[in-house]
Design an enzyme around this catalytic site. Structure first.
Site, short mmCIF file in Angstrom:
data_model
loop_
_atom_site.label_atom_id
_atom_site.label_comp_id
_atom_site.label_asym_id
_atom_site.label_seq_id
_atom_site.Cartn_x
_atom_site.Cartn_y
_atom_site.Cartn_z
CG ASP A 1 -1.80 1.20 1.31
OD1 ASP A 1 -2.46 1.48 0.30
OD2 ASP A 1 -1.83 1.88 2.35
CG ASP B 1 -6.64 0.76 0.53
OD1 ASP B 1 -6.75 1.53 1.50
OD2 ASP B 1 -5.56 0.50 -0.02
#
Length: 528
Positions: A67, A385
């Site tokens: 990420d 997310d």
């Protein structure tokens, strides 16, 4: 004499301050920003690699992630331009939840192109002017090709599932993306368009495998019920509190201890009686409940739960419709929480408290299972997310196609504009289109395919107006994204384009970097 004096360099800064001018400052900015882009670009796309982040200190924590926002947050950056990109990725994460790597890579590629143009003696203001027109053209092209199924519930649910799968395909959960996509979509649709992600609670429990993760329609609190208290309650009135039982007292002789203990017990008893006047059968406190008050609650048939952490108490108040209380003198002013059933449940080897039929019907809990803490942490980040992107898509229902399709579309629109534009601005627009085409190039490179060949094929397909074509990374070919169901949120793509263009423009404007003199350490002449 006067002339020679005026030619002498004058230092207007404090001793120790540093200044970088013109080309040196610009070069320093370009190098820092491009280095940040190179650091995260290997994590881009469905075949991106992971990074291991090791914390300092004695208990050096280990984080395994791909990420972009997590990686950039964890590294200490000294270069000012690199800091701009790190902040931009943080804003992208807060704003839309995904696209953190894309936005950093696009900004870095724009600055890589700008470096070449500045070396050709094209002024930064001309480059910025061309980029602004290019950004507008790219944004309009994205807007025109966006698809909106907001009014068709079946197609919109399919869009949400596709977006969820696409978001998860570049994460750790890629091998179980269908399972987690279903979980995420069910959780977000329960919010009924409110987008309040606080109502979705994620609990991580070691053991089992990722596929054992499930969605629980209720609220789970990772605490234990007090001794000798009811383990199951129906039609519950809940008082959520943040209060201290007992106080600290100093005594000068042991004879007074028993006396004070009695007074303390009396105080606790009085407090418990005031709490019971609220007509409750469940009391949840953020702080400790001592043995004596716990006995009093048990005798009154009230379930008492202690040490519910702050986040747990806040979320519990939200989902049960109650308020957190600290004083108990006016029961009529206190808003109690309500739920239909409280019971103990087992997850793995742990006992948790399950609240079902809560006042906020959209509340739910996602229980994540996994073999190691690192896997659980990364699964939570990936799922977060996906939830953020879905919550944004429910508000802004337009979608675009992924797999580098949108980038090629925007690059084509910018190239067409450059071909119609006279002057040096056209060169800047071309560089903007080249930076956009770098995203599918990097996606293909990370998967181990021949990026030059694939991107050339994709460019040719878009010239033939096959505007839904993108990269199919499972086959290593180009394909129709509409058929493959590789869909992304319009909001995320638009934010990536605008944030990257703004950040790159800001860094390109810099022609001077001035660093303040470091603070001098004053010796301590009075050590304690």
């Amino acid at each position: 004499m006067c002339a020679s004096l005026s030619m002498a360099p004058v230092n207007i800064f404090k001793q120790g301050a540093d200044e970088e001018k013109a080309e040196t400052a610009r070069m320093s900015s370009f190098v820092g920003a491009i280095a940040i882009g190179d650091l995260v670009k290997s994590t881009l796309g469905p075949k991106g690699m992971d990074k291991i982040l090791m914390g300092g200190g004695r208990d050096a924590s280990v984080t395994v992630t791909n990420d972009g926002a997590t990686i950039l947050k964890a590294i200490g950056v000294d270069n000012p331009a690199a800091k701009v990109l790190v902040d931009m990725s943080k804003v992208q994460d807060d704003e839309v939840g995904d696209g953190t790597t894309s936005v950093t890579v696009l900004a870095a590629e724009l600055l890589r192109e700008a470096e070449l143009l500045v070396a050709k003696k094209i002024h930064p203001q001309i480059i910025i002017s061309g980029w602004r027109k290019a950004t507008h053209a790219a944004r309009e092209a994205l807007k025109e090709t966006a698809v909106d199924h907001g009014n068709d519930l079946v197609k919109f649910q399919e869009d949400l599932l596709n977006i969820s799968r696409t978001t998860l395909s570049s994460k750790l959960l890629t091998h179980h993306k269908d399972h987690f996509a279903q979980l995420a979509v069910r959780a977000v649709l329960r919010l009924k368009g409110s987008g309040n992600l606080d109502a979705i609670h994620i609990i991580k429990k070691l053991g089992g495998s990722l596929t054992d993760s499930y969605l629980d329609e209720g609220f789970l609190l990772d605490k234990k019920i007090g001794v000798n208290q009811p383990k199951r309650l129906e039609n519950v009135n809940i008082l959520i509190a943040n209060t201290i039982f007992g106080s600290r007292v100093r005594v000068d002789s042991t004879a007074k201890v028993a006396e004070i203990e009695m007074a303390e017990k009396e105080k606790m008893k009085e407090k418990v009686e005031r709490i019971l006047k609220h007509g409750i059968n469940c009391f949840i406190n953020r702080q400790l409940i001592y043995n004596y008050p716990e006995q009093l609650f048990a005798a009154a048939g009230v379930m008492a739960i202690e040490h519910a952490d702050f986040a747990g108490v806040e979320r519990l108040a939200l989902v049960t419709g109650g308020e957190i209380t600290s004083t108990f003198d006016h029961p009529e002013l206190v808003q109690l929480g309500h739920c239909k059933l409280i019971e103990e449940v087992m997850i793995g080897e742990d006992t948790l408290i399950h609240f079902s039929g809560v006042a906020m019907g959209e509340a739910c809990t996602i229980v994540l299972r996994g073999a190691t803490q690192q896997i659980l942490d990364e699964a939570e980040r990936s799922l977060h997310d996906a939830l953020c992107v879905l919550a944004q898509t429910v508000k802004e229902t337009r979608t675009v196609y992924g797999g580098g399709c949108s980038e090629m579309l925007m690059a084509k629109a910018v190239t067409d504009l450059a071909n119609r534009t006279p002057g040096k601005e056209a060169v800047a627009m071309e560089s903007f289109a080249k930076a956009l085409r770098m995203l599918p190039t990097i996606i293909a490179d990370n998967a181990g395919y021949d990026s030059a060949d694939l991107v050339a094929q994709l460019r040719a397909a878009h010239q033939e107006n096959k505007s839904t074509f993108g990269l199919d990374m499972s086959q290593g070919t180009i394909g129709d994204m509409a058929q493959l169901g590789i869909t992304e949120s319009f909001q995320v793509k638009r934010q990536v384009l605008l944030s990257a263009a703004e950040a790159a423009e800001m860094i390109l404007r810099v022609d001077n970097i001035i660093k303040a003199a470091p603070r001098k350490r004053v010796p301590d002449h009075h050590p304690c």
